[in-house]
Structure formats: C-alpha cells, structure tokens
Enzyme design. Sequence first.
Site, mmCIF file in Angstrom:
data_model
loop_
_atom_site.group_PDB
_atom_site.id
_atom_site.type_symbol
_atom_site.label_atom_id
_atom_site.label_comp_id
_atom_site.label_asym_id
_atom_site.label_seq_id
_atom_site.Cartn_x
_atom_site.Cartn_y
_atom_site.Cartn_z
ATOM 1 N N TYR A 68 -16.232 -52.276 -16.158
ATOM 2 C CA TYR A 68 -15.746 -53.628 -16.481
ATOM 3 C C TYR A 68 -16.689 -54.727 -15.971
ATOM 4 O O TYR A 68 -16.503 -55.900 -16.292
ATOM 5 C CB TYR A 68 -14.339 -53.875 -15.896
ATOM 6 C CG TYR A 68 -13.279 -52.840 -16.236
ATOM 7 C CD1 TYR A 68 -13.481 -51.876 -17.228
ATOM 8 C CD2 TYR A 68 -12.059 -52.812 -15.556
ATOM 9 C CE1 TYR A 68 -12.504 -50.927 -17.515
ATOM 10 C CE2 TYR A 68 -11.082 -51.871 -15.847
ATOM 11 C CZ TYR A 68 -11.328 -50.927 -16.823
ATOM 12 O OH TYR A 68 -10.356 -49.984 -17.106
ATOM 13 N N HIS A 94 -13.259 -41.704 -14.082
ATOM 14 C CA HIS A 94 -12.743 -42.483 -15.223
ATOM 15 C C HIS A 94 -12.343 -41.589 -16.407
ATOM 16 O O HIS A 94 -11.461 -41.930 -17.180
ATOM 17 C CB HIS A 94 -13.804 -43.504 -15.653
ATOM 18 C CG HIS A 94 -13.259 -44.722 -16.316
ATOM 19 N ND1 HIS A 94 -13.754 -45.982 -16.099
ATOM 20 C CD2 HIS A 94 -12.251 -44.889 -17.206
ATOM 21 C CE1 HIS A 94 -13.085 -46.855 -16.819
ATOM 22 N NE2 HIS A 94 -12.162 -46.215 -17.507
#
Length: 266
Positions: A58, A116
Amino acid sequence: MSSTASVAKNLISKVKLNDGVEMPLFGLGVYLIKDNCEHLIHAALDKGYRLLDTAELYHNEAGVGDGLKKSGLAREDVFIVSKWFPSNEGAEGAKKALSTCLKNLKSDYVDLYLLHAPQGGKCAEAYRALLDCKKNKQIRSLGVSNFGVHHLEAMEKLGLEAPSVNQIELHPWQQKTDIVDYCRKKGIAVMGYSPLAKGNKVKDETVRKIAQKLNKTPGQVLIRWSVQHGFITIPKTSNESRLEENADVFNWTIPDEDMNILVMNT
Ligand SMILES: NC(=O)c1ccc[n+]([C@@H]2O[C@H](COP(=O)([O-])OP(=O)(O)OC[C@H]3O[C@@H](n4cnc5c(N)ncnc54)[C@H](OP(=O)(O)O)[C@@H]3O)[C@@H](O)[C@H]2O)c1
C-alpha cells in the site's frame, strides 16, 4: 461460536489470539490511501479507531506511523497490522521487508505481521524466519492472508506453528465457510477484508432494502454483517466524513431473517 469468534460490542472490543495477544475486532483498512494518510489516521484514532491495517504493497506504512505520532496516543494503545508478499528471496526477503516496515512505522515492533498471500515458493522458509522475529519481539503476532484450507493444512504438515490470524475476503458474496470453519476449529482468528465488497455492492437492491428497513445505510449493513459474523472487520474509507458512519455498527443487529437473505451468489 468458538473462542476465536467474538462479536465486537464497540471500537475497543478485543479478541484473544491463540498466542495470548489481544487484538481489536474493528479497525480501518488503508489500501489506496496515499496523500492524506497521516491526516486520516489521526482523524480515525481521534474517533476511537484502535486497529489499522496496512501493507508493504500500500506504500503507506510511513503515513500510518506519522498519523499515530500526530495523534499523541501511546504506541501500545494502537494495534498495527502490516503484510508482505512472500518472494523468492524467502527468509532474507521477509526479514528485509519487516525491517523496512518497522522503520516506516517508526516503531520497534508491529502488532501483527501477515504473509500477504501463499505465493513466492518459499512461504515456509519466510514464515520460519518471521517466527524468529516474533521471538525477538519485532512481531507480537504472526499470521497469514488469502490462505485456503489446503495451504493451512500444508503448514500443519510441515510442523509450523499455527498462524494467529488468517485475513481473507469476506462479505455476503464471498462467504468462504470452508475456510472460516477450518480456522475456527484450529483456533485461528478470522479477519475479513473488503467488508464493503470494495464499494461495489452498496447499491445492491437487497442490501438497500434491508438498510431502509433498519434505518441504516447500505454501507453500515455490509459492515455490520461482518461484525455480526464475529470477523475482525476493517472497512476502508479515504473519506473522513465516513469514519463515524462506518463505526456506527455496534448497538444494533441485523435480524436473522435478513442475515439469511444476505447469502448472495458470487
Ligand atoms: N489481505 C489482502 O489481500 C487484502 C485485500 C484487499 C483489502 N485488504 C484490506 O481490507 C481493507 C478493506 O478492503 P477494501 O479497501 O478492498 O474495500 P472495502 O472496505 O470493502 O471498500 C472500500 C470502498 O468502499 C467505499 N466506502 C467506504 N465506506 C463507505 C460507505 N459507508 N458507503 C459507501 N461506500 C463506502 C470506499 O470509498 P471511499 O474511500 O471514497 O470512502 C472504497 O471505495 C483494505 O483497505 C485493506 O486494509 C486486504
């Protein structure tokens, strides 16, 4: 409901993870929040949010750290989650990513660190390296994201310590009951991402009708659906004015008859 499934009663309700760490059940997802990250994090913390979900991907771990500093809250009052996509660098890649994460957060530790996704070919090696970082107290809890039952079974077969959390996409169009049931049976807390179905379903007719009946917004109905299932819930908004709306999901319930309707086809 098992001990890993508690319905949040307010912004500070917590769940005890399988390693004894207590984690807030509700927070802010910060995917795609860039320029106003520091300001938005400050605003969210000011409104009582205590869980923040970021990731290397991000590019806003530093904004999260800056927002926390700006809030004046103590580090231990806020629970920060970050994640890293396993790469073919294995253990070295994991340690490097964690070290950058901590620098960005301006903190000695991250509360929960997640692989992730089950990718990169060296997940087990990376996970073992991160378990060492947990022993060194750079990570309080270690978890995974986007892991299916077969990935979790493979970890167990390798004798790896069970993850504390599995973060997966969960909303009425993505119920994933097989993964949820497996995690709960194994004491792995279930964290749902994209509770608003990435904003794509707030105009859905069924959701809209239920919202109208309950005198809530469609966004609140979708977020409440996740809270009511006992999932750790992290709606994202880059819009300060929606922070309160999205957190007003505790002192009311969606009746069973409507929860039963909110089982949608993908
Ligand atoms: N582990 C993973 O692989 C993974 C994948 C995806 C997401 N996540 C995490 O989960 C978090 C949430 O998921 P998400 O960002 O995919 O999507 P989401 O929370 O389901 O939806 C966010 C979208 O809904 C809009 N929105 C927010 N509140 C609303 C409301 N009350 N009414 C109408 N629209 C509203 C937002 O627009 P505005 O911003 O304009 O308000 C944004 O477009 C992410 O931020 C990230 O932290 C993790």
